[in-house]
Design a protein around this motif. Structure first.
Motif, PDB file in Angstrom:
ATOM      1  N   ALA A 268      53.544  33.468  26.552  1.00 35.93           N
ATOM      2  CA  ALA A 268      52.240  32.956  26.106  1.00 35.93           C
ATOM      3  C   ALA A 268      51.902  33.484  24.716  1.00 35.93           C
ATOM      4  O   ALA A 268      51.348  32.764  23.878  1.00 35.93           O
ATOM      5  N   ARG A 269      52.254  34.728  24.449  1.00 37.18           N
ATOM      6  CA  ARG A 269      52.009  35.310  23.123  1.00 37.18           C
ATOM      7  C   ARG A 269      52.854  34.580  22.070  1.00 37.18           C
ATOM      8  O   ARG A 269      52.372  34.291  20.973  1.00 37.18           O
ATOM      9  N   LEU A 270      54.115  34.289  22.403  1.00 37.30           N
ATOM     10  CA  LEU A 270      54.976  33.584  21.452  1.00 37.30           C
ATOM     11  C   LEU A 270      54.505  32.155  21.207  1.00 37.30           C
ATOM     12  O   LEU A 270      54.743  31.590  20.138  1.00 37.30           O
ATOM     13  N   CYS A 271      53.844  31.570  22.208  1.00 37.17           N
ATOM     14  CA  CYS A 271      53.302  30.212  22.059  1.00 37.17           C
ATOM     15  C   CYS A 271      51.968  30.202  21.330  1.00 37.17           C
ATOM     16  O   CYS A 271      51.337  29.142  21.202  1.00 37.17           O
ATOM     17  N   ASP A 272      51.521  31.384  20.858  1.00 40.83           N
ATOM     18  CA  ASP A 272      50.254  31.519  20.137  1.00 40.83           C
ATOM     19  C   ASP A 272      49.073  31.028  20.969  1.00 40.83           C
ATOM     20  O   ASP A 272      48.145  30.389  20.451  1.00 40.83           O
ATOM     21  N   MET A 273      49.113  31.293  22.258  1.00 42.47           N
ATOM     22  CA  MET A 273      47.996  30.913  23.118  1.00 42.47           C
ATOM     23  C   MET A 273      46.813  31.837  22.868  1.00 42.47           C
ATOM     24  O   MET A 273      46.966  32.949  22.354  1.00 42.47           O
ATOM     25  N   SER A 274      45.623  31.369  23.240  1.00 44.32           N
ATOM     26  CA  SER A 274      44.419  32.184  23.083  1.00 44.32           C
ATOM     27  C   SER A 274      44.477  33.377  24.026  1.00 44.32           C
ATOM     28  O   SER A 274      45.280  33.406  24.969  1.00 44.32           O
ATOM     29  N   GLU A 275      43.616  34.350  23.768  1.00 47.40           N
ATOM     30  CA  GLU A 275      43.590  35.550  24.616  1.00 47.40           C
ATOM     31  C   GLU A 275      43.322  35.183  26.068  1.00 47.40           C
ATOM     32  O   GLU A 275      43.940  35.741  26.985  1.00 47.40           O
ATOM     33  N   GLU A 276      42.423  34.245  26.303  1.00 50.56           N
ATOM     34  CA  GLU A 276      42.109  33.835  27.672  1.00 50.56           C
ATOM     35  C   GLU A 276      43.312  33.153  28.318  1.00 50.56           C
ATOM     36  O   GLU A 276      43.604  33.377  29.494  1.00 50.56           O
ATOM     37  N   GLN A 277      44.031  32.345  27.557  1.00 51.17           N
ATOM     38  CA  GLN A 277      45.215  31.676  28.100  1.00 51.17           C
ATOM     39  C   GLN A 277      46.333  32.672  28.395  1.00 51.17           C
ATOM     40  O   GLN A 277      47.080  32.502  29.370  1.00 51.17           O
ATOM     41  N   VAL A 278      46.459  33.704  27.554  1.00 50.33           N
ATOM     42  CA  VAL A 278      47.460  34.752  27.807  1.00 50.33           C
ATOM     43  C   VAL A 278      47.153  35.454  29.122  1.00 50.33           C
ATOM     44  O   VAL A 278      48.052  35.712  29.942  1.00 50.33           O
ATOM     45  N   LEU A 279      45.872  35.766  29.340  1.00 53.35           N
ATOM     46  CA  LEU A 279      45.477  36.414  30.592  1.00 53.35           C
ATOM     47  C   LEU A 279      45.738  35.501  31.789  1.00 53.35           C
ATOM     48  O   LEU A 279      46.198  35.956  32.841  1.00 53.35           O
ATOM     49  N   GLU A 280      45.453  34.224  31.649  1.00 52.33           N
ATOM     50  CA  GLU A 280      45.708  33.282  32.737  1.00 52.33           C
ATOM     51  C   GLU A 280      47.204  33.179  33.022  1.00 52.33           C
ATOM     52  O   GLU A 280      47.606  33.079  34.189  1.00 52.33           O
ATOM     53  N   ALA A 281      48.018  33.212  31.967  1.00 54.04           N
ATOM     54  CA  ALA A 281      49.468  33.156  32.155  1.00 54.04           C
ATOM     55  C   ALA A 281      49.949  34.365  32.953  1.00 54.04           C
ATOM     56  O   ALA A 281      50.776  34.235  33.871  1.00 54.04           O
ATOM     57  N   GLY A 282      49.429  35.542  32.613  1.00 49.09           N
ATOM     58  CA  GLY A 282      49.807  36.743  33.352  1.00 49.09           C
ATOM     59  C   GLY A 282      49.341  36.697  34.795  1.00 49.09           C
ATOM     60  O   GLY A 282      50.067  37.081  35.728  1.00 49.09           O
ATOM     61  N   MET A 283      48.110  36.226  35.010  1.00 49.65           N
ATOM     62  CA  MET A 283      47.571  36.104  36.352  1.00 49.65           C
ATOM     63  C   MET A 283      48.391  35.113  37.178  1.00 49.65           C
ATOM     64  O   MET A 283      48.653  35.320  38.361  1.00 49.65           O
ATOM     65  N   ALA A 284      48.799  34.012  36.528  1.00 44.37           N
ATOM     66  CA  ALA A 284      49.619  33.009  37.214  1.00 44.37           C
ATOM     67  C   ALA A 284      50.945  33.617  37.650  1.00 44.37           C
ATOM     68  O   ALA A 284      51.441  33.336  38.754  1.00 44.37           O
ATOM     69  N   GLY A 285      51.524  34.459  36.786  1.00 45.90           N
ATOM     70  CA  GLY A 285      52.767  35.132  37.154  1.00 45.90           C
ATOM     71  C   GLY A 285      52.587  36.062  38.339  1.00 45.90           C
ATOM     72  O   GLY A 285      53.411  36.097  39.263  1.00 45.90           O
ATOM     73  N   LEU A 286      51.501  36.820  38.338  1.00 45.38           N
ATOM     74  CA  LEU A 286      51.245  37.755  39.439  1.00 45.38           C
ATOM     75  C   LEU A 286      51.072  37.041  40.775  1.00 45.38           C
ATOM     76  O   LEU A 286      51.459  37.554  41.824  1.00 45.38           O
ATOM     77  N   LEU A 287      50.497  35.838  40.744  1.00 44.55           N
ATOM     78  CA  LEU A 287      50.117  35.165  41.990  1.00 44.55           C
ATOM     79  C   LEU A 287      50.975  33.945  42.317  1.00 44.55           C
ATOM     80  O   LEU A 287      50.705  33.253  43.298  1.00 44.55           O
ATOM     81  N   HIS A 288      52.014  33.682  41.522  1.00 41.29           N
ATOM     82  CA  HIS A 288      52.780  32.446  41.728  1.00 41.29           C
ATOM     83  C   HIS A 288      53.489  32.401  43.077  1.00 41.29           C
ATOM     84  O   HIS A 288      53.717  31.331  43.631  1.00 41.29           O
ATOM     85  N   ASP A 289      53.833  33.553  43.624  1.00 40.64           N
ATOM     86  CA  ASP A 289      54.574  33.595  44.890  1.00 40.64           C
ATOM     87  C   ASP A 289      53.720  34.048  46.068  1.00 40.64           C
ATOM     88  O   ASP A 289      54.258  34.564  47.057  1.00 40.64           O
ATOM     89  N   MET A 290      52.407  33.861  45.985  1.00 41.91           N
ATOM     90  CA  MET A 290      51.540  34.318  47.065  1.00 41.91           C
ATOM     91  C   MET A 290      51.918  33.691  48.409  1.00 41.91           C
ATOM     92  O   MET A 290      51.699  34.269  49.465  1.00 41.91           O
ATOM     93  N   GLY A 291      52.499  32.490  48.384  1.00 44.84           N
ATOM     94  CA  GLY A 291      52.898  31.843  49.622  1.00 44.84           C
ATOM     95  C   GLY A 291      53.919  32.636  50.411  1.00 44.84           C
ATOM     96  O   GLY A 291      54.032  32.474  51.637  1.00 44.84           O
ATOM     97  N   LYS A 292      54.663  33.508  49.745  1.00 38.35           N
ATOM     98  CA  LYS A 292      55.658  34.311  50.453  1.00 38.35           C
ATOM     99  C   LYS A 292      55.017  35.335  51.377  1.00 38.35           C
ATOM    100  O   LYS A 292      55.672  35.871  52.275  1.00 38.35           O
TER     101      LYS A 292
END
Length: 417
Positions: free
Chosen positions: A190-214
Protein backbone atom coordinates in the motif's frame (compact mmCIF):
# COMPACT_ATOMS: atom_id res chain seq x y z
CA UNK A 1 -39.01 10.50 23.71
CA UNK A 2 -35.59 9.81 22.25
CA UNK A 3 -32.96 8.41 24.57
CA UNK A 4 -30.03 9.25 22.27
CA UNK A 5 -27.81 12.31 22.79
CA UNK A 6 -24.77 13.53 20.87
CA UNK A 7 -22.03 14.82 23.17
CA UNK A 8 -18.36 15.85 22.83
CA UNK A 9 -16.07 12.91 23.55
CA UNK A 10 -14.43 14.89 26.35
CA UNK A 11 -17.82 14.92 28.16
CA UNK A 12 -17.90 11.13 28.27
CA UNK A 13 -17.83 9.59 31.75
CA UNK A 14 -17.70 6.13 33.31
CA UNK A 15 -21.21 4.69 33.38
CA UNK A 16 -22.32 6.10 30.03
CA UNK A 17 -23.39 3.85 27.16
CA UNK A 18 -21.96 4.75 23.74
CA UNK A 19 -24.49 3.91 21.04
CA UNK A 20 -22.33 5.20 18.18
CA UNK A 21 -18.89 6.70 17.52
CA UNK A 22 -19.12 9.66 15.14
CA UNK A 23 -16.60 9.75 12.32
CA UNK A 24 -14.48 7.20 10.47
CA UNK A 25 -14.22 3.61 11.70
CA UNK A 26 -10.43 3.95 11.72
CA UNK A 27 -10.62 6.75 14.27
CA UNK A 28 -12.13 4.74 17.10
CA UNK A 29 -10.49 1.82 18.93
CA UNK A 30 -13.40 -0.65 18.99
CA UNK A 31 -14.91 -2.87 16.32
CA UNK A 32 -18.38 -2.46 17.80
CA UNK A 33 -20.05 0.94 17.54
CA UNK A 34 -21.76 0.29 20.88
CA UNK A 35 -19.91 0.00 24.16
CA UNK A 36 -20.62 0.51 27.85
CA UNK A 37 -17.99 2.72 29.48
CA UNK A 38 -17.72 0.52 32.53
CA UNK A 39 -14.26 1.49 33.79
CA UNK A 40 -11.52 4.11 33.47
CA UNK A 41 -9.51 1.90 31.11
CA UNK A 42 -12.34 1.90 28.56
CA UNK A 43 -12.87 5.63 29.07
CA UNK A 44 -9.18 6.42 28.59
CA UNK A 45 -9.06 4.32 25.43
CA UNK A 46 -11.89 6.35 23.89
CA UNK A 47 -10.49 9.69 25.06
CA UNK A 48 -7.09 8.82 23.56
CA UNK A 49 -8.66 8.19 20.14
CA UNK A 50 -9.31 10.95 17.61
CA UNK A 51 -13.09 10.69 17.85
CA UNK A 52 -14.54 14.15 18.51
CA UNK A 53 -18.16 13.21 19.26
CA UNK A 54 -20.17 10.21 20.39
CA UNK A 55 -23.88 9.40 20.69
CA UNK A 56 -24.90 8.05 24.10
CA UNK A 57 -28.05 6.13 25.02
CA UNK A 58 -29.29 7.41 28.37
CA UNK A 59 -31.71 4.49 28.70
CA UNK A 60 -28.75 2.12 28.99
CA UNK A 61 -26.30 4.29 30.91
CA UNK A 62 -25.78 7.56 32.74
CA UNK A 63 -27.12 10.82 31.34
CA UNK A 64 -24.96 13.93 31.10
CA UNK A 65 -26.60 15.51 34.13
CA UNK A 66 -26.15 12.38 36.26
CA UNK A 67 -22.51 12.13 35.31
CA UNK A 68 -21.99 15.81 36.05
CA UNK A 69 -23.59 15.37 39.47
CA UNK A 70 -21.21 12.54 40.30
CA UNK A 71 -18.28 14.67 39.18
CA UNK A 72 -19.15 17.26 41.84
CA UNK A 73 -17.74 14.82 44.37
CA UNK A 74 -14.30 15.27 42.86
CA UNK A 75 -12.15 18.34 43.41
CA UNK A 76 -12.57 20.88 40.64
CA UNK A 77 -9.12 22.24 41.34
CA UNK A 78 -7.10 19.06 40.80
CA UNK A 79 -6.79 17.45 37.34
CA UNK A 80 -8.55 14.12 37.00
CA UNK A 81 -6.78 10.85 36.24
CA UNK A 82 -8.27 11.03 32.76
CA UNK A 83 -6.90 14.55 32.17
CA UNK A 84 -3.46 13.50 33.38
CA UNK A 85 -3.55 10.44 31.13
CA UNK A 86 -4.65 12.54 28.18
CA UNK A 87 -1.83 15.05 28.73
CA UNK A 88 0.71 12.23 28.83
CA UNK A 89 -0.72 10.65 25.68
CA UNK A 90 -0.74 13.95 23.77
CA UNK A 91 2.88 14.61 24.72
CA UNK A 92 3.96 11.10 23.75
CA UNK A 93 2.00 11.06 20.50
CA UNK A 94 3.37 14.40 19.29
CA UNK A 95 6.49 12.66 17.98
CA UNK A 96 4.86 9.29 17.22
CA UNK A 97 2.44 10.90 14.80
CA UNK A 98 5.12 12.89 13.00
CA UNK A 99 5.19 12.64 9.20
CA UNK A 100 6.99 9.58 7.85
CA UNK A 101 9.70 11.71 6.23
CA UNK A 102 10.88 12.64 9.72
CA UNK A 103 11.31 9.02 10.81
CA UNK A 104 14.96 8.23 11.45
CA UNK A 105 16.26 5.41 9.29
CA UNK A 106 17.32 2.29 11.15
CA UNK A 107 19.87 -0.38 10.35
CA UNK A 108 18.65 -3.78 9.18
CA UNK A 109 19.77 -5.48 12.39
CA UNK A 110 18.14 -2.93 14.70
CA UNK A 111 14.86 -2.92 12.80
CA UNK A 112 14.75 -6.72 12.59
CA UNK A 113 14.75 -6.80 16.39
CA UNK A 114 11.83 -4.35 16.50
CA UNK A 115 10.05 -6.35 13.80
CA UNK A 116 10.38 -9.52 15.85
CA UNK A 117 8.64 -7.77 18.75
CA UNK A 118 5.84 -6.61 16.43
CA UNK A 119 5.30 -10.17 15.26
CA UNK A 120 5.26 -11.52 18.81
CA UNK A 121 2.54 -9.05 19.76
CA UNK A 122 0.68 -9.67 16.53
CA UNK A 123 0.73 -13.43 16.97
CA UNK A 124 -0.83 -13.14 20.43
CA UNK A 125 -3.46 -10.68 19.23
CA UNK A 126 -4.60 -12.93 16.35
CA UNK A 127 -4.46 -15.99 18.59
CA UNK A 128 -6.74 -14.29 21.12
CA UNK A 129 -9.22 -13.30 18.38
CA UNK A 130 -9.37 -16.86 17.04
CA UNK A 131 -9.91 -18.17 20.56
CA UNK A 132 -12.76 -15.73 21.23
CA UNK A 133 -14.44 -16.63 17.92
CA UNK A 134 -14.21 -20.36 18.64
CA UNK A 135 -15.68 -19.88 22.10
CA UNK A 136 -18.47 -17.67 20.79
CA UNK A 137 -17.31 -14.78 22.96
CA UNK A 138 -17.32 -11.08 22.11
CA UNK A 139 -14.15 -10.46 20.12
CA UNK A 140 -11.55 -8.16 21.66
CA UNK A 141 -9.68 -6.35 18.88
CA UNK A 142 -8.30 -3.49 20.89
CA UNK A 143 -4.75 -2.78 19.79
CA UNK A 144 -5.02 -3.98 16.17
CA UNK A 145 -4.93 -0.45 14.79
CA UNK A 146 -1.91 0.32 16.94
CA UNK A 147 -0.25 -2.87 15.62
CA UNK A 148 -0.77 -1.76 12.00
CA UNK A 149 0.61 1.69 12.87
CA UNK A 150 3.72 0.02 14.30
CA UNK A 151 4.15 -1.90 11.05
CA UNK A 152 3.84 1.32 9.06
CA UNK A 153 6.48 3.02 11.20
CA UNK A 154 8.80 0.02 10.94
CA UNK A 155 8.61 0.13 7.14
CA UNK A 156 9.37 3.86 7.30
CA UNK A 157 12.53 3.20 9.30
CA UNK A 158 13.68 0.29 7.14
CA UNK A 159 11.56 -1.06 4.27
CA UNK A 160 13.16 -4.53 4.34
CA UNK A 161 13.28 -5.69 7.95
CA UNK A 162 9.59 -6.26 8.68
CA UNK A 163 8.77 -8.01 5.40
CA UNK A 164 11.84 -10.22 5.78
CA UNK A 165 10.95 -11.27 9.32
CA UNK A 166 7.39 -11.99 8.11
CA UNK A 167 8.56 -15.22 6.48
CA UNK A 168 10.12 -16.67 9.65
CA UNK A 169 7.67 -18.95 11.41
CA UNK A 170 7.43 -22.54 12.55
CA UNK A 171 4.69 -24.86 11.28
CA UNK A 172 3.01 -24.65 14.70
CA UNK A 173 2.78 -20.84 14.45
CA UNK A 174 1.58 -20.65 10.85
CA UNK A 175 -2.16 -20.15 11.40
CA UNK A 176 -1.66 -17.04 13.54
CA UNK A 177 1.56 -15.54 12.17
CA UNK A 178 0.33 -15.91 8.58
CA UNK A 179 -2.25 -13.18 9.21
CA UNK A 180 0.38 -10.88 10.75
CA UNK A 181 2.79 -11.54 7.88
CA UNK A 182 0.15 -10.80 5.23
CA UNK A 183 -0.69 -7.58 7.07
CA UNK A 184 2.97 -6.49 6.96
CA UNK A 185 3.21 -7.28 3.24
CA UNK A 186 -0.06 -5.46 2.55
CA UNK A 187 1.13 -2.35 4.38
CA UNK A 188 4.35 -2.43 2.38
CA UNK A 189 2.49 -2.72 -0.93
CA UNK A 190 0.00 0.00 0.00
CA UNK A 191 2.90 2.36 0.74
CA UNK A 192 4.47 1.59 -2.65
CA UNK A 193 1.11 2.28 -4.32
CA UNK A 194 1.15 5.75 -2.69
CA UNK A 195 -2.13 5.07 -0.93
CA UNK A 196 -3.43 7.51 1.68
CA UNK A 197 -2.68 6.93 5.35
CA UNK A 198 -6.22 5.67 5.91
CA UNK A 199 -5.95 3.27 2.98
CA UNK A 200 -2.61 1.96 4.28
CA UNK A 201 -4.24 1.24 7.64
CA UNK A 202 -7.16 -0.49 5.93
CA UNK A 203 -4.73 -2.60 3.89
CA UNK A 204 -2.98 -3.72 7.07
CA UNK A 205 -6.29 -4.42 8.81
CA UNK A 206 -7.44 -6.44 5.79
CA UNK A 207 -4.27 -8.52 6.02
CA UNK A 208 -4.78 -9.18 9.73
CA UNK A 209 -8.38 -10.30 9.23
CA UNK A 210 -8.35 -11.90 5.77
CA UNK A 211 -8.29 -15.45 7.17
CA UNK A 212 -10.78 -15.01 10.00
CA UNK A 213 -12.87 -17.81 8.48
CA UNK A 214 -10.19 -20.29 9.53
CA UNK A 215 -11.21 -19.67 13.13
CA UNK A 216 -14.38 -21.71 12.47
CA UNK A 217 -12.72 -24.44 10.41
CA UNK A 218 -12.35 -27.88 12.12
CA UNK A 219 -8.91 -27.84 13.77
CA UNK A 220 -8.26 -31.42 12.62
CA UNK A 221 -8.56 -30.20 9.02
CA UNK A 222 -6.87 -26.83 9.56
CA UNK A 223 -3.76 -28.40 11.12
CA UNK A 224 -3.73 -31.72 9.27
CA UNK A 225 -0.08 -32.75 8.67
CA UNK A 226 -0.84 -34.59 5.41
CA UNK A 227 -2.59 -33.88 2.14
CA UNK A 228 -6.26 -32.90 2.42
CA UNK A 229 -8.94 -35.13 0.96
CA UNK A 230 -11.34 -33.62 -1.59
CA UNK A 231 -13.98 -33.29 1.14
CA UNK A 232 -11.53 -31.60 3.51
CA UNK A 233 -10.34 -29.26 0.77
CA UNK A 234 -13.96 -28.28 0.10
CA UNK A 235 -14.30 -27.40 3.79
CA UNK A 236 -11.19 -25.22 3.70
CA UNK A 237 -12.37 -23.48 0.53
CA UNK A 238 -15.34 -22.19 2.54
CA UNK A 239 -13.16 -20.07 4.83
CA UNK A 240 -13.46 -16.79 2.82
CA UNK A 241 -17.27 -16.94 2.96
CA UNK A 242 -17.29 -17.94 6.63
CA UNK A 243 -14.83 -15.17 7.49
CA UNK A 244 -16.92 -12.64 5.61
CA UNK A 245 -19.99 -13.71 7.61
CA UNK A 246 -18.08 -13.26 10.87
CA UNK A 247 -16.87 -9.77 9.98
CA UNK A 248 -20.35 -8.71 8.88
CA UNK A 249 -21.46 -9.27 12.47
CA UNK A 250 -18.79 -6.86 13.73
CA UNK A 251 -20.11 -3.31 13.57
CA UNK A 252 -18.24 -0.81 11.42
CA UNK A 253 -15.79 -3.07 9.56
CA UNK A 254 -14.77 -1.18 6.40
CA UNK A 255 -16.01 -2.50 3.08
CA UNK A 256 -12.40 -2.84 1.90
CA UNK A 257 -11.59 -5.23 4.75
CA UNK A 258 -14.73 -7.28 4.07
CA UNK A 259 -13.84 -7.42 0.39
CA UNK A 260 -10.31 -8.76 0.94
CA UNK A 261 -11.60 -11.37 3.37
CA UNK A 262 -14.10 -12.66 0.78
CA UNK A 263 -12.01 -12.34 -2.39
CA UNK A 264 -8.33 -12.99 -1.57
CA UNK A 265 -8.52 -16.37 -3.36
CA UNK A 266 -9.90 -14.96 -6.62
CA UNK A 267 -7.62 -15.11 -9.69
CA UNK A 268 -7.21 -12.72 -12.60
CA UNK A 269 -8.36 -15.38 -15.11
CA UNK A 270 -11.59 -16.03 -13.21
CA UNK A 271 -10.69 -19.51 -11.95
CA UNK A 272 -10.48 -18.58 -8.27
CA UNK A 273 -13.09 -18.81 -5.52
CA UNK A 274 -15.64 -18.26 -4.04
CA UNK A 275 -17.25 -16.12 -6.78
CA UNK A 276 -14.93 -16.76 -9.77
CA UNK A 277 -14.32 -13.05 -10.25
CA UNK A 278 -11.72 -11.98 -12.78
CA UNK A 279 -9.62 -9.03 -13.92
CA UNK A 280 -10.91 -5.62 -12.89
CA UNK A 281 -13.87 -7.35 -11.24
CA UNK A 282 -11.48 -7.98 -8.34
CA UNK A 283 -10.67 -4.87 -6.30
CA UNK A 284 -7.09 -3.61 -6.17
CA UNK A 285 -6.82 -4.41 -2.46
CA UNK A 286 -8.09 -7.97 -2.98
CA UNK A 287 -5.59 -8.44 -5.86
CA UNK A 288 -2.85 -7.27 -3.50
CA UNK A 289 -4.18 -9.64 -0.85
CA UNK A 290 -3.98 -12.58 -3.27
CA UNK A 291 -0.28 -11.92 -3.93
CA UNK A 292 0.65 -11.40 -0.28
CA UNK A 293 -1.37 -14.41 0.89
CA UNK A 294 0.17 -16.84 -1.61
CA UNK A 295 3.75 -15.60 -1.14
CA UNK A 296 3.61 -15.98 2.62
CA UNK A 297 1.91 -19.37 2.34
CA UNK A 298 4.48 -20.92 0.01
CA UNK A 299 7.52 -19.50 1.82
CA UNK A 300 6.33 -20.61 5.27
CA UNK A 301 6.79 -23.93 7.03
CA UNK A 302 3.33 -25.45 7.28
CA UNK A 303 1.99 -28.65 8.88
CA UNK A 304 2.20 -30.57 5.60
CA UNK A 305 5.24 -29.04 3.84
CA UNK A 306 8.40 -27.00 4.29
CA UNK A 307 8.47 -23.48 2.91
CA UNK A 308 10.15 -22.71 -0.42
CA UNK A 309 13.13 -20.41 -0.79
CA UNK A 310 12.02 -16.74 -1.23
CA UNK A 311 13.65 -16.26 -4.67
CA UNK A 312 12.34 -19.63 -5.88
CA UNK A 313 8.86 -18.67 -4.68
CA UNK A 314 8.84 -15.43 -6.68
CA UNK A 315 10.06 -17.32 -9.76
CA UNK A 316 7.26 -19.88 -9.45
CA UNK A 317 4.62 -17.23 -8.84
CA UNK A 318 5.77 -15.36 -11.95
CA UNK A 319 5.15 -18.52 -14.01
CA UNK A 320 1.52 -18.93 -12.89
CA UNK A 321 -0.19 -17.28 -15.82
CA UNK A 322 -3.57 -15.73 -15.05
CA UNK A 323 -3.19 -15.97 -11.29
CA UNK A 324 -1.97 -12.50 -10.24
CA UNK A 325 -2.31 -8.92 -11.43
CA UNK A 326 0.96 -8.53 -13.44
CA UNK A 327 1.42 -4.84 -12.59
CA UNK A 328 0.93 -5.39 -8.87
CA UNK A 329 3.14 -8.49 -8.95
CA UNK A 330 6.01 -6.48 -10.45
CA UNK A 331 5.52 -3.96 -7.65
CA UNK A 332 5.64 -6.82 -5.13
CA UNK A 333 8.94 -8.06 -6.60
CA UNK A 334 10.29 -4.53 -6.42
CA UNK A 335 9.37 -4.42 -2.73
CA UNK A 336 11.05 -7.75 -1.89
CA UNK A 337 13.88 -7.71 -4.43
CA UNK A 338 14.52 -10.30 -7.13
CA UNK A 339 16.55 -12.11 -4.50
CA UNK A 340 14.64 -11.46 -1.24
CA UNK A 341 16.40 -11.53 2.11
CA UNK A 342 17.00 -15.16 3.05
CA UNK A 343 17.50 -16.36 -0.56
CA UNK A 344 20.30 -18.85 -1.25
CA UNK A 345 22.35 -17.70 -4.26
CA UNK A 346 25.43 -18.78 -6.24
CA UNK A 347 28.08 -16.24 -7.24
CA UNK A 348 30.37 -16.27 -10.28
CA UNK A 349 33.14 -17.36 -7.91
CA UNK A 350 31.20 -20.61 -7.30
CA UNK A 351 30.64 -19.56 -3.72
CA UNK A 352 27.21 -19.81 -2.10
CA UNK A 353 25.70 -17.18 0.14
CA UNK A 354 22.49 -15.93 1.69
CA UNK A 355 21.04 -12.52 0.83
CA UNK A 356 21.02 -10.47 4.02
CA UNK A 357 19.97 -7.01 2.81
CA UNK A 358 18.78 -5.27 -0.34
CA UNK A 359 20.67 -2.55 -2.17
CA UNK A 360 19.02 0.80 -2.69
CA UNK A 361 20.43 1.01 -6.21
CA UNK A 362 19.55 -2.27 -7.95
CA UNK A 363 17.49 -5.38 -7.36
CA UNK A 364 20.45 -7.41 -8.66
CA UNK A 365 23.09 -6.22 -6.19
CA UNK A 366 22.10 -7.09 -2.61
CA UNK A 367 24.42 -7.74 0.32
CA UNK A 368 25.29 -11.43 0.60
CA UNK A 369 26.71 -13.47 3.46
CA UNK A 370 29.05 -15.95 1.73
CA UNK A 371 29.73 -19.19 3.62
CA UNK A 372 30.32 -22.15 1.27
CA UNK A 373 32.39 -23.21 -1.74
CA UNK A 374 30.28 -25.14 -4.24
CA UNK A 375 33.43 -26.19 -6.11
CA UNK A 376 35.27 -27.55 -3.06
CA UNK A 377 32.11 -28.74 -1.27
CA UNK A 378 33.27 -27.24 2.00
CA UNK A 379 32.41 -24.43 4.37
CA UNK A 380 34.19 -21.10 4.16
CA UNK A 381 34.73 -18.40 6.76
CA UNK A 382 31.58 -16.25 6.68
CA UNK A 383 32.17 -13.07 4.70
CA UNK A 384 29.69 -10.30 3.97
CA UNK A 385 30.03 -8.76 0.52
CA UNK A 386 28.12 -5.83 -0.93
CA UNK A 387 27.45 -6.52 -4.61
CA UNK A 388 26.58 -2.85 -5.09
CA UNK A 389 30.19 -1.94 -4.29
CA UNK A 390 32.01 -0.91 -7.48
CA UNK A 391 35.09 -2.79 -6.25
CA UNK A 392 33.16 -6.07 -6.08
CA UNK A 393 33.67 -7.92 -9.37
CA UNK A 394 31.54 -11.03 -8.79
CA UNK A 395 27.81 -11.19 -9.48
CA UNK A 396 24.95 -13.56 -8.72
CA UNK A 397 24.60 -16.16 -11.48
CA UNK A 398 21.72 -18.22 -10.09
CA UNK A 399 19.40 -18.84 -7.20
CA UNK A 400 19.83 -22.17 -5.41
CA UNK A 401 17.23 -24.41 -3.82
CA UNK A 402 18.14 -25.15 -0.18
CA UNK A 403 16.62 -28.61 -0.70
CA UNK A 404 19.57 -29.44 -2.97
CA UNK A 405 22.07 -28.72 -0.21
CA UNK A 406 22.58 -30.07 3.33
CA UNK A 407 22.30 -26.65 4.95
CA UNK A 408 20.22 -26.07 8.05
CA UNK A 409 19.14 -22.80 9.64
CA UNK A 410 20.16 -20.52 6.77
CA UNK A 411 18.16 -17.70 8.34
CA UNK A 412 20.70 -17.52 11.14
CA UNK A 413 23.05 -15.90 8.62
CA UNK A 414 20.91 -12.74 8.50
CA UNK A 415 18.85 -12.74 11.70
CA UNK A 416 20.59 -10.88 14.57
CA UNK A 417 21.66 -12.92 17.59
Amino acid sequence: MTTLKKIPTQSLRVGMYVDKFCGSWLQHPFWSKKVLVEDTKTLNTILQSSVAEVIIDVSKGLDVEAAAQSDVQASVEAPSEVEIAMAEVEAASASASAPSDRVIRASMADEVRRAQQIFRKGKQAVKDIFKDVRLGKAVETEGLQHLVNEMNLSLSRNPQALISVARIKSKDEYTYLHSVAVAALMVGMARLCDMSEEQVLEAGMAGLLHDMGKAVMPEAVLNKPGKLTDAEFAIMRSHPVEGHKLLLDWDGVPEAVLDVCLHHHEKMDGTGYPERLGGEGISQLARMGAICDVYDAITSNRPYKAGWDPAESLSRMASWQGHFDPVLFKLFVRMLGIYPVGSLVRLQSERLGVVIEQSGNSLLTPKVSVFYSARLKQALPITVIDLADEQETYRIISRESPEDWPFKHLDQLWLPN
